[in-house]
Design a protein around this motif. Structure first.
Motif, PDB file in Angstrom:
ATOM      1  N   TYR A 414       0.827  -1.199   0.000  1.00 49.23           N
ATOM      2  CA  TYR A 414       0.000   0.000   0.000  1.00 49.23           C
ATOM      3  C   TYR A 414       0.864   1.253   0.000  1.00 49.23           C
ATOM      4  N   LEU A 415       1.969   1.218   0.751  1.00 48.85           N
ATOM      5  CA  LEU A 415       2.898   2.342   0.722  1.00 48.85           C
ATOM      6  C   LEU A 415       3.481   2.519  -0.674  1.00 48.85           C
ATOM      7  N   GLN A 416       3.860   1.414  -1.327  1.00 51.25           N
ATOM      8  CA  GLN A 416       4.367   1.489  -2.696  1.00 51.25           C
ATOM      9  C   GLN A 416       3.330   2.117  -3.624  1.00 51.25           C
ATOM     10  N   THR A 417       2.098   1.629  -3.547  1.00 54.59           N
ATOM     11  CA  THR A 417       1.043   2.127  -4.430  1.00 54.59           C
ATOM     12  C   THR A 417       0.784   3.607  -4.202  1.00 54.59           C
ATOM     13  N   TRP A 418       0.781   4.021  -2.944  1.00 50.21           N
ATOM     14  CA  TRP A 418       0.531   5.431  -2.634  1.00 50.21           C
ATOM     15  C   TRP A 418       1.674   6.314  -3.127  1.00 50.21           C
ATOM     16  N   LEU A 419       2.911   5.890  -2.870  1.00 50.54           N
ATOM     17  CA  LEU A 419       4.057   6.693  -3.288  1.00 50.54           C
ATOM     18  C   LEU A 419       4.148   6.798  -4.805  1.00 50.54           C
ATOM     19  N   VAL A 420       3.872   5.697  -5.503  1.00 52.28           N
ATOM     20  CA  VAL A 420       3.939   5.709  -6.966  1.00 52.28           C
ATOM     21  C   VAL A 420       2.894   6.654  -7.545  1.00 52.28           C
ATOM     22  N   ASN A 421       1.673   6.562  -7.075  1.00 47.44           N
ATOM     23  CA  ASN A 421       0.607   7.394  -7.636  1.00 47.44           C
ATOM     24  C   ASN A 421       0.707   8.852  -7.213  1.00 47.44           C
TER      25      ASN A 421
END
Length: 623
Positions: A414-421
């Motif tokens: 979820y951290l990856q997805t948030w940071l990427v977007n």
């Protein structure tokens, strides 16, 4: 004096922000516009992601069939097969080449790194100048976020209870379609180091009520996982119609999405779904999804079936997990659909229009919650997800260490997805709309971040009770204190009550008792979130393996302690593979969440719901 200093800090922050964005004065196109325009850009490499432009694409409308692929780097149709090296190259590099700014191959963009350094510098200067006043200014938005997450969760719960947004296809409707009218259906089943579940897995796949000649089942196994490969082939035996063992070349990243991408390169189906190795899907699920997708508008390209557990009564952890899943898939996901927010998909039983998957770059092999990431990307491109009223039963994690591995991976993803977007917030806001943009940040970003912060508030609370520290008191002026008190009284009570109500409506007395003990579950979540926060810095794309089959190990009889000794007797597969502990009709449509924390009389409590991958993440609390 303080106001003057704050004004100076604010002006400095604005100037720095404008400087960082000076090269973006010309507004860049939205993601959807990039995908629907014919633009050619110079060659770029992953290292130049910040400057990379859109790749050559072809115009496509959401849900429409296209004869050729959107991106020049995509795989050709199965009638022009690639060799193993070409398939592996696409499996790892497709999204990174097609949409580099949406790939988690690199966790932070250069702009994000600069912003973090500047924020750290401004924060240090601010602390030296303002002292603990700055801490108060930091606490205010954190507690406001807790309140927003609390309110949003309650809205979703209410909406789903009043009118759940699910797609219902009856048995009669599912069976009424003749076999010759059904589309070819690809079923991808990734597995790694799981030889013990192959017999049960193949048995479950053969129970699917779908014509075999229209099934394209692919067991995606790592080529160096010899035991699992041998076990799978033995389980299939000579009756291999519709089932194929696909050997995924061993390479990094060794993740589930890479294996799914590899299977997608040879998929034959018009529709496609994913099952995990331990799954027990509704036998009519493929037919229900095929009928539903045939009726729904073209822009609805994904159906998420409900996930529940077949071993909820194994121990206290499985009971907590079962309540959490029931709340997530019966209430929160339908609520997200109702408010038109991005839907973070579960890791299994997602049913797609296959062509759309190919068109948008498929799964991100570097994101450890590839399902949540894909759900957000679909929403950004104008596609939508619906919830299918069909149940897949999974194994609830029953071991604490194994549970922490799984949950920390979900939080990290979820951290990856948030940071990427969030690399380009303005573009994300234009793609999603301001409302969905806020909800995305509350759900996908707030879930792991607030869970990481919960232990901080708990430690502050305990410290205040032990020392009665005036410093702790000074951090919570009256308005901040009352906001935290609202989280404690309204938030924690509301979600514990919802958890118990969900278990009670399911007529499971042991689950009701477990629901009353959910504050201990929130502590487990905090442990997993803290681990995820460390891993996102050290090994962001490392896929931590979750062991399956623990329910069978727990059920096996103990070795015979007789003097003669002898090998222990192994339990055999039951004649019926129906889920244990839950009726075949599935649980009721209630749910549960969790927040929590202790709050000292002069401290503040805050609540942090959560949810995630493999299918979800959960909730939690803080203060």
């Amino acid at each position: 004096m303080i106001l003057v200093l704050l004004a100076i800090l604010s002006i400095a922050t604005v100037v720095v922000g404008l400087a960082l964005r000076r090269r973006e004065r010309i507004e860049s196109p939205t993601l959807a516009e990039q995908v629907s325009s014919k633009v050619t850009t110079p060659e770029s490499t992953p290292a130049d992601n910040d400057q990379a432009g859109p790749v050559t694409v072809r115009e496509v409308k959401p849900g429409s069939e296209v004869e050729s692929h959107l991106f020049s780097g995509l795989a050709p149709e199965p009638d022009s097969p690639l060799d193993d090296i070409g398939r592996l190259d696409l499996s790892v590099g497709l999204l990174r080449r097609a949409m580099p700014e949406l790939s988690a191959a690199r966790t932070l963009s250069r702009t994000q790194v600069k912003a973090l350094i500047i924020a750290a510098g401004v924060g240090l200067v601010g602390f030296l100048v303002l002292g603990h006043v700055l801490l108060i200014l930091v606490l205010i938005p954190i507690i406001a976020t807790y309140l927003a997450v609390l309110g949003f969760r309650l809205v979703l719960l209410r909406r789903s209870l009043v009118a759940p947004h699910t797609v219902l296809i009856s048995d009669e409707e599912a069976l009424a379609v003749p076999d010759w009218m059904l589309p070819v259906y690809t079923v991808l089943v990734p597995a790694f180091r799981e030889p013990e579940v192959m017999v049960r897995l193949v048995a479950q796949l053969r129970q699917l009520n779908y014509p075999r000649h229209r099934l394209d089942v692919k067991l995606l196994l790592e080529s160096d996982d010899t035991r699992t490969v041998v076990a799978a082939r033995e389980a299939i035996g000579s009756d291999a119609e519709g089932i194929e063992v696909v050997l995924v070349p061993a390479s990094l990243p060794r993740t589930k999405p890479k294996a799914l991408n590899y299977g997608l390169t040879s998929a034959r189906g018009q529709l496609l779904t994913i099952y995990d190795a331990e799954d027990r899907p509704d036998p009519l699920q493929l037919r229900r999804a095929a009928v539903a997708l045939g009726r729904l508008p073209d822009n609805i390209v994904c159906l998420q079936a409900k996930l529940l557990f077949f071993n909820p009564q194994q121990n206290l952890i499985t009971r907590w997990f079962a309540i959490e899943y029931q709340m997530w898939f019966a209430q929160l996901l339908p609520g997200l659909v109702d408010v038109d927010a991005p839907v973070p998909l579960g890791g299994t039983s997602n049913h797609f229009r296959r062509q759309v998957l190919t068109d948008i770059g498929a799964w991100d092999p570097f994101n450890v919650t590839e399902d949540a990431d894909l759900g957000v990307r679909l929403h950004r491109l104008g596609y939508r997800t619906a919830v299918l009223d069909s149940i897949t039963y999974e194994e609830a994690n029953s071991d604490f260490v194994n549970w922490v591995r799984q949950r920390s991976r979900w939080y990290k993803g979820y951290l990856q997805t948030w940071l990427v977007n969030m690399r380009h917030p303005r573009e994300l806001c234009r793609d999603l709309g301001w409302k969905a943009f806020i909800l995305f940040n509350l759900f996908v970003g707030g879930t792991p971040l607030l869970a990481i912060l919960n232990p901080v508030f708990w430690v502050m609370t305990i410290f205040w009770f032990v020392t009665r520290s005036n410093f702790i008191l000074s951090l919570f002026p009256m308005p901040v204190y009352y906001a935290g008190l609202m989280c404690l009284l309204a938030g924690n009570f509301a979600f514990v009550y919802a958890t118990m109500l969900s278990a009670f409506e399911n007529d499971e007395p042991k689950l009701v008792l477990a629901a009353a003990l959910t504050p201990f579950y929130w502590v487990m979540m905090a442990v997993a979130a803290t681990k995820a926060g460390l891993q996102i810095l050290i090994s962001p794309s490392y896929w931590e393996k979750t062991a399956h089959g623990l329910d069978r190990l727990a059920a096996e009889p103990k070795p015979d302690p007789s003097p003669e000794g002898g090998a222990p007797v192994s339990s055999t597969e039951p004649d019926s593979l129906a889920p244990a502990g839950i009726s075949s009709d599935g649980p009721g449509s209630s749910s549960a969440v969790n927040p929590a924390v202790a709050l000292p009389p002069s401290s503040t409590a805050t609540f942090a719901p959560q949810h995630s991958r493999d299918g979800i993440v959960a909730e939690s609390s803080g203060a």
